[in-house]
Design a protein around this motif. Sequence first.
Motif, short mmCIF file in Angstrom:
data_model
loop_
_atom_site.label_atom_id
_atom_site.label_comp_id
_atom_site.label_asym_id
_atom_site.label_seq_id
_atom_site.Cartn_x
_atom_site.Cartn_y
_atom_site.Cartn_z
N GLU A 28 -72.52 43.53 -19.29
CA GLU A 28 -71.52 42.66 -18.84
C GLU A 28 -72.33 41.16 -19.00
N PRO A 29 -71.26 40.23 -18.73
CA PRO A 29 -71.94 38.74 -18.92
C PRO A 29 -73.16 38.73 -18.07
N PRO A 30 -74.08 37.79 -18.37
CA PRO A 30 -75.28 37.47 -17.52
C PRO A 30 -74.86 36.78 -16.37
N ARG A 31 -75.61 36.85 -15.18
CA ARG A 31 -75.77 36.03 -14.28
C ARG A 31 -76.88 35.06 -14.36
N VAL A 32 -76.81 33.73 -14.74
CA VAL A 32 -78.19 33.21 -15.03
C VAL A 32 -78.18 31.71 -14.40
N THR A 33 -79.29 31.06 -14.23
CA THR A 33 -79.29 29.97 -13.89
C THR A 33 -79.80 29.10 -15.37
N GLN A 34 -79.01 28.32 -15.64
CA GLN A 34 -79.05 27.54 -17.08
C GLN A 34 -80.30 26.54 -16.81
N PRO A 83 -88.82 31.90 -22.09
CA PRO A 83 -89.80 32.34 -21.14
C PRO A 83 -89.44 32.19 -19.76
N HIS A 84 -88.40 31.26 -19.43
CA HIS A 84 -87.64 30.81 -18.15
C HIS A 84 -86.74 32.05 -17.71
N HIS A 85 -86.61 32.87 -18.36
CA HIS A 85 -85.24 33.99 -18.06
C HIS A 85 -85.87 35.26 -18.22
N PRO A 86 -86.68 35.84 -16.87
CA PRO A 86 -87.19 37.19 -17.14
C PRO A 86 -85.83 38.11 -16.93
N GLY A 87 -85.98 39.45 -17.79
CA GLY A 87 -85.19 40.56 -17.98
C GLY A 87 -84.20 40.17 -19.26
N MET A 88 -84.02 39.01 -19.52
CA MET A 88 -83.19 38.85 -20.37
C MET A 88 -83.64 38.89 -21.96
N PHE A 89 -82.99 38.78 -23.01
CA PHE A 89 -83.21 39.14 -24.33
C PHE A 89 -82.03 38.69 -25.24
N ALA A 90 -82.66 37.94 -26.20
CA ALA A 90 -81.70 37.34 -27.24
C ALA A 90 -81.74 37.88 -28.63
N LEU A 91 -80.73 38.61 -29.06
CA LEU A 91 -80.74 39.11 -30.59
C LEU A 91 -79.76 38.09 -31.29
N THR A 92 -80.52 37.65 -32.20
CA THR A 92 -80.07 36.69 -33.08
C THR A 92 -79.87 36.99 -34.51
N VAL A 93 -78.77 36.86 -35.19
CA VAL A 93 -78.33 37.60 -36.57
C VAL A 93 -78.16 36.52 -37.64
N THR A 100 -76.81 34.90 -25.38
CA THR A 100 -76.68 34.03 -25.93
C THR A 100 -77.76 32.75 -25.83
N LEU A 101 -78.03 32.06 -26.59
CA LEU A 101 -78.65 30.78 -26.24
C LEU A 101 -77.76 30.05 -25.34
N ASN A 102 -76.65 29.75 -25.58
CA ASN A 102 -75.49 29.15 -24.88
C ASN A 102 -75.63 29.62 -23.34
N ASP A 103 -75.79 30.87 -23.10
CA ASP A 103 -75.91 31.35 -21.87
C ASP A 103 -77.05 30.92 -20.90
N LEU A 104 -77.78 30.54 -21.69
CA LEU A 104 -79.43 30.07 -21.03
C LEU A 104 -79.51 28.62 -20.89
N TYR A 105 -78.79 27.84 -21.59
CA TYR A 105 -79.43 26.54 -21.69
C TYR A 105 -78.06 25.69 -21.47
N LEU A 106 -78.43 24.49 -21.11
CA LEU A 106 -77.20 23.48 -20.70
C LEU A 106 -77.65 22.42 -21.67
N LYS A 107 -76.61 21.76 -22.56
CA LYS A 107 -76.83 20.88 -23.58
C LYS A 107 -76.95 19.61 -22.81
N ARG A 108 -78.03 18.89 -23.37
CA ARG A 108 -78.35 17.58 -22.90
C ARG A 108 -77.41 16.49 -22.90
#
Length: 278
Positions: free
Chosen positions: A65-71, A83-93, A270-278
């Motif tokens: 399912e889509p993650p529940r994450v504080t960006q 490092p700020h997202h325990p339990g999460m994993f990013a596969l990049t291709v 994804t990286l976008n799941d984790l991070y807010l653009k500045r």
Amino acid sequence: MERRTFLELLAAGVITAATGAAAGIFLPKLIEEKSEFGFGKMGAALPPIAEDVNVYPSAIPIIFEPPRVTQVPVPFGTISSIPHHPGMFALTVDDGISSHVVREYTRFAQETGMRLTFFVTGQYPSWSENIPELRPLVESGQIQMANHTWTHPSLLKVSNGQVSSELGQTHDFLLKNYGVDATPYFRPPFGNHDERIDSVAASLGYTTAVMWHGSLSDAGQITPDQLREFAGKWIGEKRIVIGHANFPAVTECFGYIKDLILERKLQPVTLNDLYLKR
């Protein structure tokens, strides 16, 4: 049964799929050649959906399912983990030499809900040939497109203008064909970058160079057994792992990768799941 009566019953949901088939109404058959994910043979075309027949995508079991994450804000500079997202994993291709492998990664995502970040080398036809399948997943946020240059040179060996052109061509391609602004993430080919490269990239909005904690080591040809060994070693919490859409070994390992993620209780992101653009 009169046609009018049949259609009224069909609309009311009384007529079953079997009755509909007997009456000459096509319903997709997903019994034969099931994949390990239960949706259809990997690489086989999905059955067409006839007009006016309601076939619900919810019949597909979504595993991730889509993650529940504080960006948090996107980090500047270089990252190789989350490092700020325990339990999460990013596969990049990376890359995309093989259109078939890109398509199978896409199918893996469709069938399981797997979230992926593709680092696109824009010159490869795979990224144009798979637009119809990829774009809906990109638009939903399940798959993210990031920049891996246009022709995959070592950026340390080219001029500032060439660095700009390499990143700019893929940027424009992704914007035109997928409707996404791929900034701020780029992956320099071979991982080769320095302050000069980072400065040129940042002037284009690419402020975050994405490295990796571990690799599936499949930029070149390896066996499925070797790939499973690397996956077992590197897939883990808070890690960015790099794979490649170049050779077919990985397409035989999707079931193993899926089971490994579940066994280790990881949430693909994804990286976008984790991070807010500045």
